[in-house]
Design a protein around this motif. Structure first.
Motif, short mmCIF file in Angstrom:
data_model
loop_
_atom_site.label_atom_id
_atom_site.label_comp_id
_atom_site.label_asym_id
_atom_site.label_seq_id
_atom_site.Cartn_x
_atom_site.Cartn_y
_atom_site.Cartn_z
N LYS A 70 1.20 -1.39 0.27
CA LYS A 70 -0.13 -0.28 -0.24
C LYS A 70 0.40 1.33 0.26
CE LYS A 70 -4.30 1.01 0.89
NZ LYS A 70 -5.46 1.30 -0.31
N THR A 100 1.70 4.29 -3.65
CA THR A 100 1.61 6.03 -3.54
C THR A 100 3.37 6.69 -3.91
OG1 THR A 100 3.03 5.95 -1.24
CG2 THR A 100 0.63 5.65 -1.08
N SER A 146 2.13 11.03 4.86
CA SER A 146 0.95 11.09 4.40
C SER A 146 0.81 11.77 3.10
CB SER A 146 0.05 11.72 5.18
OG SER A 146 -1.68 11.82 5.55
N GLN A 147 -0.38 11.20 2.59
CA GLN A 147 0.23 11.92 1.14
C GLN A 147 -1.17 12.10 0.96
OE1 GLN A 147 2.31 11.25 -1.92
NE2 GLN A 147 3.55 10.66 0.44
N ALA A 148 -2.02 12.32 1.98
CA ALA A 148 -3.85 13.21 2.31
C ALA A 148 -3.28 13.77 3.51
CB ALA A 148 -4.92 12.16 1.29
N PRO A 150 -10.96 17.72 3.77
CA PRO A 150 -11.51 16.82 3.52
C PRO A 150 -12.08 16.43 4.92
CG PRO A 150 -9.85 15.44 2.32
CD PRO A 150 -9.57 17.32 3.68
N PHE A 173 -10.90 7.92 5.82
CA PHE A 173 -9.95 8.52 5.55
C PHE A 173 -8.80 7.57 4.73
CE2 PHE A 173 -11.32 11.37 9.00
CZ PHE A 173 -11.94 12.39 7.42
N LEU A 189 -8.91 5.13 2.99
CA LEU A 189 -8.89 4.98 1.15
C LEU A 189 -8.59 5.90 0.71
CD1 LEU A 189 -13.01 4.86 1.07
CD2 LEU A 189 -11.79 3.25 0.86
N THR A 190 -7.58 7.54 1.15
CA THR A 190 -6.72 8.03 0.52
C THR A 190 -5.67 8.23 0.90
OG1 THR A 190 -7.89 9.91 1.45
CG2 THR A 190 -8.56 9.08 -0.40
N ASP A 191 -5.42 7.90 2.28
CA ASP A 191 -4.45 8.17 3.10
C ASP A 191 -3.63 6.37 3.48
OD1 ASP A 191 -2.18 8.59 4.92
OD2 ASP A 191 -3.93 10.43 6.41
N HIS A 192 -3.10 6.49 2.86
CA HIS A 192 -1.91 5.58 3.22
C HIS A 192 -1.92 4.62 5.01
CE1 HIS A 192 1.46 7.18 2.64
NE2 HIS A 192 2.20 6.12 3.61
N TRP A 239 -4.58 3.84 6.42
CA TRP A 239 -4.97 1.93 6.33
C TRP A 239 -4.13 1.14 7.53
CZ3 TRP A 239 -2.44 -1.98 4.43
CH2 TRP A 239 -3.73 -2.98 3.79
#
Length: 425
Positions: free
Chosen positions: A178, A182, A262-264, A322, A391, A393-396, A399
């Motif tokens: 995961k 990214t 973090s990518q988000a 978000p 969250f 779903l967009t922030d690895h 997750w």
């Protein structure tokens, strides 16, 4: 890196192809893992010096273990000590390489004729290999591992321990898969090792995870591979070829740092109808923090001040971050439905249920008019977990924490069952 305090290094405990393990005299239970400027392939049939490899490998391993630890995976890694060494818990190593594959390639194709390169394993394909250089690390079955009855640091490796390592390998692979996604990189396969912590008798991820440990294909393209396979594939080892290999290793060591970022962005905004609900809301905030999600607490009543409730809603809609709203309102819950009917953001009802009227009050959170989509979760921890899943779903990084939490829950149940069975005998 910055200067580090001197360690009192004791005797060499072990030495492999690419690293040395030393005891730390002043820190019992800890060891120093020192990388070497050596690269090998085919059980060291091919072996070369690559200047700077120790630092590259140590940097990669340290970043990977930090990612896994921050996610919640139990590892032997303690901290990076220098450019070429890190400190770890002293473990007795289980002599098994656990291999996890997402894409068929390499030795798997030789052992399984008819399978084409690129075949995708869903679920992941698990294999294990006994560490035995003299016999080229033969593949073992689970039955062989159980029959070996390894006893390390006082722990006998039985079915429970094998199951834990198997399940942990899958979770570790999925977390790294995961994370690499990214960077638009496919984690094709990976090998890891476990050890038994000599102090705690606990199985932990040990050894190293660096560019020798996996296959990594940018954009899923084998021709762009950046891992040690490039070295394995060399028809002739020349200075120019070794420079190319080194550039690949450096590319990975630079990218791996980005996996920790973090990518988000996102946040949870908890709206409570009264400060009497503060304790309930603080539990939500604490759980959100454990997932690395910022959480804001506000007080507003959709019954007594609907204009203010909608103003607060607009405040968080207007900055582009978000947001998941959590409505905490007892008795008649107007907060969640009003929010859900006036925002496109997710809304979670988390009413504080009381013993007296709770069974009746909860219906104001469950029975919604048509067109409203707010969910209802009674547990504060579970409400935060659901927000984290959104969250994730967009922030690895979120997750990864969720994935590690799933693993740790499973392991705790497995260990509890083993202890119960032992008591029943």
């Amino acid at each position: 890196m910055a200067s580090t305090p001197e360690l009192k290094v004791g005797q060499k405990l072990n030495e492999g192809k690419t690293k040395q393990i030393f005891e730390l005299v002043d820190q019992p239970g800890l060891v120093l893992v020192q990388s070497k400027d050596q690269i090998t392939a085919g059980n060291a049939v091919r072996k070369d010096q690559m200047e700077g490899k120790a630092a590259i490998a140590n940097k990669t391993t340290s970043c990977v273990f930090k990612l896994l630890q921050e996610s919640g995976i139990k590892t032997a890694f303690m901290k990076q000590h220098s450019d070429t060494a890190f400190i770890a818990a002293h473990c007795e190593m289980i002599p098994i390489e656990w291999v996890c594959r997402r894409v068929a390639t390499g030795s798997f194709l030789k052992r399984n004729p008819g399978v084409k390169e690129g075949y995708r394993f869903s679920p992941l394909k698990m294999e294990m290999f006994f560490k035995d250089d003299a016999n080229n690390d033969p593949q073992w079955s689970e039955e062989q591992l159980l029959e070996a009855k390894f006893c390390l640091a006082g722990l006998t490796i039985g079915q429970c321990e094998v199951d834990i390592m198997n399940r942990s390998t899958v979770a570790i692979f999925e977390i790294l898969e995961k994370s690499w996604a990214t960077q638009n990189c496919t984690l094709v396969d990976m090998k890891i090792e476990f050890g038994v912590n000599v102090k705690t008798q606990e199985i932990v991820l040990a050894d190293v995870i660096d560019n020798d440990s996996w296959r990594l294909w940018p954009a899923g393209d084998r021709s762009q591979q950046k891992d040690k396979q490039v070295y394995r594939d060399l028809k002739e080892v020349t200075p120019e070829a070794m420079q190319m290999v080194k550039r690949n290793f450096e590319w990975v060591s630079e990218r791996v740092k980005l996996l920790l970022e973090s990518q988000a962005s996102g946040r949870v905004v908890v709206l409570m109808g009264s400060t009497s609900d503060m304790a309930h809301c603080e539990k939500i905030k604490k759980a959100c923090t454990s997932y690395g999600i910022p959480c804001v607490l506000r007080v507003t009543s959709a019954h007594k001040g609907p204009d203010e409730t909608l103003r607060i809603k607009a405040e968080y809609e207007g900055d582009g971050v978000p947001t998941v709203f959590v409505a905490v309102a007892g008795r008649s819950n107007g907060l969640g439905p009003v929010m859900s009917g006036n925002t496109a953001y997710p809304v979670i009802n988390c009413p504080p249920i009381t013993p007296d009227w709770g069974a009746q009050d909860v219906w104001s959170s469950l029975r919604m008019p048509s067109g409203l989509g707010c969910s209802t979760i009674l547990s504060p921890d579970a409400a935060a977990q659901f927000a984290a899943q959104i969250f994730g779903l967009t922030d690895h990084l979120v997750w990864c924490k969720l994935r590690a939490s799933m693993l740790n829950t499973w392991v705790s149940l497995k260990v509890a069952d083993k202890k119960l069975q032992a008591c029943s005998l």
